[in-house]
Structure formats: C-alpha cells, structure tokens
Design an enzyme around this catalytic site. Structure first.
Site, PDB file in Angstrom:
ATOM      1  N   GLU A  30       0.844  -1.154   0.163  1.00 12.19           N
ATOM      2  CA  GLU A  30       0.042  -0.031  -0.117  1.00 12.19           C
ATOM      3  C   GLU A  30       0.963   1.417   0.126  1.00 12.19           C
ATOM      4  O   GLU A  30       1.682   1.478   0.836  1.00 12.19           O
ATOM      5  CB  GLU A  30      -0.977   0.188   1.187  1.00 12.19           C
ATOM      6  CG  GLU A  30      -1.740   1.142   1.046  1.00 12.19           C
ATOM      7  CD  GLU A  30      -2.957   1.486   2.141  1.00 12.19           C
ATOM      8  OE1 GLU A  30      -2.804   0.840   3.174  1.00 12.19           O
ATOM      9  OE2 GLU A  30      -3.472   2.751   2.106  1.00 12.19           O
ATOM     10  N   GLU A  55       5.130   5.129   3.297  1.00 14.23           N
ATOM     11  CA  GLU A  55       4.715   6.417   3.706  1.00 14.23           C
ATOM     12  C   GLU A  55       5.956   7.382   3.791  1.00 14.23           C
ATOM     13  O   GLU A  55       7.109   6.994   4.061  1.00 14.23           O
ATOM     14  CB  GLU A  55       4.186   6.673   5.108  1.00 14.23           C
ATOM     15  CG  GLU A  55       2.593   6.651   5.151  1.00 14.23           C
ATOM     16  CD  GLU A  55       2.073   8.021   4.333  1.00 14.23           C
ATOM     17  OE1 GLU A  55       2.927   9.078   4.335  1.00 14.23           O
ATOM     18  OE2 GLU A  55       1.024   8.103   3.999  1.00 14.23           O
ATOM     19  N   ASP A 105      -2.073  12.038  -3.061  1.00 16.96           N
ATOM     20  CA  ASP A 105      -2.058  13.717  -3.497  1.00 16.96           C
ATOM     21  C   ASP A 105      -1.960  14.025  -4.925  1.00 16.96           C
ATOM     22  O   ASP A 105      -1.385  13.470  -5.654  1.00 16.96           O
ATOM     23  CB  ASP A 105      -0.709  14.215  -2.634  1.00 16.96           C
ATOM     24  CG  ASP A 105      -0.620  14.061  -1.099  1.00 16.96           C
ATOM     25  OD1 ASP A 105      -1.749  14.183  -0.622  1.00 16.96           O
ATOM     26  OD2 ASP A 105       0.696  13.720  -0.682  1.00 16.96           O
ATOM     27  N   ASP A 141     -10.713  10.657  -5.111  1.00 12.77           N
ATOM     28  CA  ASP A 141     -12.075  11.683  -5.184  1.00 12.77           C
ATOM     29  C   ASP A 141     -11.847  12.956  -6.059  1.00 12.77           C
ATOM     30  O   ASP A 141     -12.744  13.795  -5.887  1.00 12.77           O
ATOM     31  CB  ASP A 141     -12.409  12.114  -3.830  1.00 12.77           C
ATOM     32  CG  ASP A 141     -11.375  12.752  -3.122  1.00 12.77           C
ATOM     33  OD1 ASP A 141     -10.275  12.915  -3.462  1.00 12.77           O
ATOM     34  OD2 ASP A 141     -11.525  13.436  -2.105  1.00 12.77           O
ATOM     35  N   THR A 177     -11.431   4.767   4.016  1.00 12.63           N
ATOM     36  CA  THR A 177     -10.159   5.415   4.712  1.00 12.63           C
ATOM     37  C   THR A 177     -10.700   6.771   5.175  1.00 12.63           C
ATOM     38  O   THR A 177     -11.693   7.255   4.703  1.00 12.63           O
ATOM     39  CB  THR A 177      -9.072   5.397   3.694  1.00 12.63           C
ATOM     40  OG1 THR A 177      -9.490   6.526   2.654  1.00 12.63           O
ATOM     41  CG2 THR A 177      -8.475   4.187   2.908  1.00 12.63           C
ATOM     42  N   LYS A 178      -9.586   7.660   5.620  1.00 16.96           N
ATOM     43  CA  LYS A 178      -9.776   8.848   6.346  1.00 16.96           C
ATOM     44  C   LYS A 178     -10.395   9.646   5.056  1.00 16.96           C
ATOM     45  O   LYS A 178     -11.430  10.534   5.084  1.00 16.96           O
ATOM     46  CB  LYS A 178      -8.485   9.520   6.809  1.00 16.96           C
ATOM     47  CG  LYS A 178      -8.885  10.842   7.445  1.00 16.96           C
ATOM     48  CD  LYS A 178      -7.386  11.428   8.150  1.00 16.96           C
ATOM     49  CE  LYS A 178      -7.685  12.814   8.007  1.00 16.96           C
ATOM     50  NZ  LYS A 178      -6.262  13.686   7.833  1.00 16.96           N
ATOM     51  N   GLU A 180     -11.413   9.143   2.206  1.00 15.42           N
ATOM     52  CA  GLU A 180     -12.517   8.424   1.513  1.00 15.42           C
ATOM     53  C   GLU A 180     -13.864   9.120   2.560  1.00 15.42           C
ATOM     54  O   GLU A 180     -14.851   9.641   1.775  1.00 15.42           O
ATOM     55  CB  GLU A 180     -12.596   6.926   1.498  1.00 15.42           C
ATOM     56  CG  GLU A 180     -13.325   6.241   0.596  1.00 15.42           C
ATOM     57  CD  GLU A 180     -12.909   4.826   0.541  1.00 15.42           C
ATOM     58  OE1 GLU A 180     -12.072   4.297   1.196  1.00 15.42           O
ATOM     59  OE2 GLU A 180     -13.712   4.201  -0.301  1.00 15.42           O
TER      60      GLU A 180
HETATM   61  C1  LIG Z   1      -4.140  12.304   0.528  1.00 20.97           C
HETATM   62  S1  LIG Z   1      -3.228  11.019   1.792  1.00 20.97           S
HETATM   63  C2  LIG Z   1      -4.285   9.779   1.756  1.00 20.97           C
HETATM   64  C3  LIG Z   1      -4.170   8.815   2.926  1.00 20.97           C
HETATM   65  C4  LIG Z   1      -4.763   7.444   3.066  1.00 20.97           C
HETATM   66  N1  LIG Z   1      -4.444   6.646   1.881  1.00 20.97           N
HETATM   67  C5  LIG Z   1      -6.348   7.830   2.817  1.00 20.97           C
HETATM   68  O1  LIG Z   1      -6.866   7.290   1.897  1.00 20.97           O
HETATM   69  O2  LIG Z   1      -6.969   8.400   3.785  1.00 20.97           O
HETATM   70  C6  LIG Z   1      -1.853  10.678   0.800  1.00 20.97           C
HETATM   71  C7  LIG Z   1      -0.777   9.995   1.548  1.00 20.97           C
HETATM   72  O3  LIG Z   1       0.113   9.759   0.515  1.00 20.97           O
HETATM   73  C8  LIG Z   1       1.628  10.090   1.355  1.00 20.97           C
HETATM   74  N2  LIG Z   1       2.304  10.254   0.160  1.00 20.97           N
HETATM   75  C9  LIG Z   1       2.494  11.285  -0.658  1.00 20.97           C
HETATM   76  N3  LIG Z   1       3.295  11.120  -1.724  1.00 20.97           N
HETATM   77  C10 LIG Z   1       3.871   9.921  -1.363  1.00 20.97           C
HETATM   78  C11 LIG Z   1       4.917   9.161  -2.083  1.00 20.97           C
HETATM   79  N4  LIG Z   1       5.372   9.650  -2.968  1.00 20.97           N
HETATM   80  N5  LIG Z   1       5.333   7.989  -1.505  1.00 20.97           N
HETATM   81  C12 LIG Z   1       4.617   7.295  -0.342  1.00 20.97           C
HETATM   82  N6  LIG Z   1       3.525   8.124   0.079  1.00 20.97           N
HETATM   83  C13 LIG Z   1       3.382   9.172  -0.229  1.00 20.97           C
HETATM   84  C14 LIG Z   1       1.265  11.157   2.017  1.00 20.97           C
HETATM   85  O4  LIG Z   1       2.181  11.466   3.157  1.00 20.97           O
HETATM   86  C15 LIG Z   1      -0.266  10.833   2.672  1.00 20.97           C
HETATM   87  O5  LIG Z   1      -0.157  10.442   3.808  1.00 20.97           O
END
Ligand SMILES: C[S@@+](CC[C@H](N)C(=O)[O-])C[C@H]1O[C@@H](n2cnc3c(N)ncnc32)[C@H](O)[C@@H]1O
Length: 330
Positions: A30, A55, A105, A141, A177-178, A180
């Site tokens: 993941e 992460e 992101d 989303d 997920t958060k 979502e």
């Molecule tokens: C918008 S959040 C979504 C978190 C979770 N998957 C959810 O659905 O609630 C995006 C997450 O991806 C991580 N992230 C961003 N760029 C990344 C990368 N290049 N490799 C690994 N994780 C990354 C960020 O730190 C963040 O926690």
C-alpha cells in the site's frame, strides 16, 4: 518490543522480503497509507500475505507502528520511503501480488506534476514489479486525477481493466479510509480503479542496485586553504542526477563538501571528504555521515567535484579512480 524503523535508504537493494518477514508469502503493497485504516483492513483480510506500507510522513509511520504493535499485525511492516525509491530499489520484477493507492496527493499545479504518483514512469515500474495476475487498485475523489489516471491506464498494455467501465463509483466490502470518509461527508464522488497484470511483457525497469563507493586519489600542488578559497557553490545536471555543491567546510587535515544529489528515484544530502594523505597526495571520498548509498548520482557528484578540482590547477593529476566515468590518463 517495537520493531526498528525501516527506511528504504537503509534496507538492502533489493530487499529479501521473506527474510524480513520471517516467512515466504505473497507481497501486498500500500502506497501512502496515511492513518493506516486500509493497512489494518489488508492485514485482517489477507492474513496469509506479507503486507508492506509505504509513507513519507513520520506521524503516519509512528501511528502505524503503534497500531501494528497494539493489534498484533505481525504480517505488516511499514517503511519510510517514497513509492518511487521503494519500487525502483527494493522490489524485484514480478514479485508483488497487489498494489493499492488510496487517495493520492493530486499535485494540481503543472510545475508539481512530477510529484504525482500516477505518471508514466511510476506506473511502468509498478507494472514491472507486479507478478503475473497481480492486482492494481487506485481510488481518488478528484475527477481530474481520475481522468488523467484513466488515460494513463488505458495506455498501459500490461494491465487489464477488471471493471465494465473505466472506473466505478463504489467498491463494496472496502474499508473506508480517512480521505474517503471526508469525500463521502462532503458529497464528493469517488472513482475506483481495478486492474490485473496480464501476460504481455512489462516495461523493462531493472532494480537499481548499489554501486561500489566512489573514491579518488590524486596529486597536486594546491593546499586545502587554497582549494577552500576557490570554492563557490554551484549546480550541475548530469545524465544521472542534479547536483548542488552547497558549501565547503575546513577540518584539521580535510575539507568537507556538503552536496545534494537529486536522482529520479531518490534524493540524498551527502558529504564528500577531501583529505591529505601521508606523502602529500589527496583522497576524495564519500563520508559515511548519514549512511549514504553509492548510486550513479553519488558517483557523478564525486566525478563533478574532481573535475572542478582539476580545473583549479594544470598539475593536478589523477592517480587512482574508483569512480564511474573518471579514469586517470594513461
Ligand atoms: C491524501 S493522503 C491519503 C491517505 C490515505 N491513503 C487515505 O486514503 O486516507 C496521501 C498520503 O500519501 C503520502 N504520500 C505522498 N506522496 C507519497 C510518495 N511519493 N510515496 C509514498 N507516500 C506518499 C502522504 O504522506 C499522505 O499520507
């Protein structure tokens, strides 16, 4: 006992996952697990699999590490790593059985587009690392991100769409997920993708392994003080990396060059050490400070600094070089 923090810059390239988990099992990955609800779901749903979460946020890593301990999720390990570093350096081709990306992101601005997870190079390495029949899931989303991803996936012959349409608006049985939950609360649509690795050849993306540590020995008439006085910061771009030679510090019998090495799959801030050897020759090497990894970019940094040193005086002569693309004159 808490597990030691895992980091893609410390793990072996490639990593022996069976050894790390203490058992041979299918690998599920993941990327960007955030608060970690989906990791917990994967752990419960696939007890027979070895599950890896990636992460870049320390807060998220600490939360997940606590949850792993509290809930006894012995089939899960989390790694401090960007997806790009982990996929290119840690995993061998055709070894991952599932990849999940939930609400990545978006990096809307065009100048940030290279940071998007869904882009050609990263999708190519994911296809390469999936085993035959391996599954790829993405949820977002953001309509523009969904459209961009749909276009990329449609142009990916190594993956077959498992859905009747290019995406679905719901995925039954999925843990929420958060991000979502926030999208649902705020009435935003969700876009879910599900693909399977077919038997067509994958793009050729070899594991990037570590090289020998670069090291140069040279002779010349300059003193450390003269070299330090000649230093001004500079940047250069090679085929391997973007290099910033940031600063030059004086030690007792050495100079330390603070150097930033930015490669497509990882960034390192390293120290290059120029030392006076017994007999008056010099050696230029990579300091072990910060545990750097010997990549092509680190070789390019040593070669770049050595070429600058040679530009300072015509009598500077290479005696020995263990650096790619830098050989003493015959
Ligand atoms: C918008 S959040 C979504 C978190 C979770 N998957 C959810 O659905 O609630 C995006 C997450 O991806 C991580 N992230 C961003 N760029 C990344 C990368 N290049 N490799 C690994 N994780 C990354 C960020 O730190 C963040 O926690």
């Amino acid at each position: 006992m808490p597990l030691p923090r895992l980091n893609s810059l410390r793990l072996p390239w490639p990593t022996n996952w069976s050894e790390l988990f203490g058992r041979e099992a299918p690998l599920i990955l993941e990327i960007g697990f955030g608060k970690g609800q989906f990791l917990q779901y994967l752990s419960r749903r696939f007890p027979e699999a070895n599950i890896i979460g990636l992460e870049i946020s320390n807060r998220c890593l600490v939360m997940a590490e606590n949850a792993i301990e509290r809930l006894g999720m012995s089939n899960v390990r989390v790694i401090h790593s960007t997806a790009e570093t982990a996929l290119h350096h840690l995993f061998e081709p055709a070894t991952i059985s599932q990849i999940h990306i939930n609400f990545p992101d978006p990096w809307f601005k065009e100048r940030h587009s290279k940071r998007r997870l869904m882009q050609r190079d990263t999708l190519d390495v994911m296809v390469n690392r999936l085993e035959p029949g391996g599954l790829f899931y993405l949820a977002t989303d953001i309509l523009a991100y969904a459209e961009m991803s749909a276009e990329l996936l449609a142009a990916t012959p190594g993956l077959d769409n498992l859905l009747p349409d290019r995406w679905a608006h719901s995925m039954p049985d999925r843990v929420v997920t958060k991000y979502e939950a926030a999208a649902a609360r705020e009435g935003r649509d969700r876009y879910y993708f599900a693909y399977r690795r077919n038997s067509l050849p994958a793009p050729d993306v070899p594991v990037i392994k570590e090289l020998e540590m670069p090291h140069v020995v040279f002779s010349g008439p300059l003193t450390l003080n003269e070299i330090q006085a000649a230093f001004t910061p500079w940047e250069s771009s090679t085929g391997e990396a973007v290099l910033h030679f940031i600063d030059c510090y004086r030690g007792r019998d050495s100079l330390l060059f603070e150097t930033y090495v930015n490669e497509p799959t990882l960034e390192q801030r390293i120290a290059l050490i120029l030392r006076v050897r017994r007999g008056g020759d010099f050696s230029l090497m990579v300091s072990p400070l910060g545990h750097p990894r010997a990549t092509a970019g680190v070789h390019a940094a040593v070669a770049g600094l050595m070429r600058w040193l040679m530009s300072l005086h015509p009598d500077i002569k290479l005696i020995d070089s263990k650096v790619r693309n830098l050989a003493p004159e015959q």
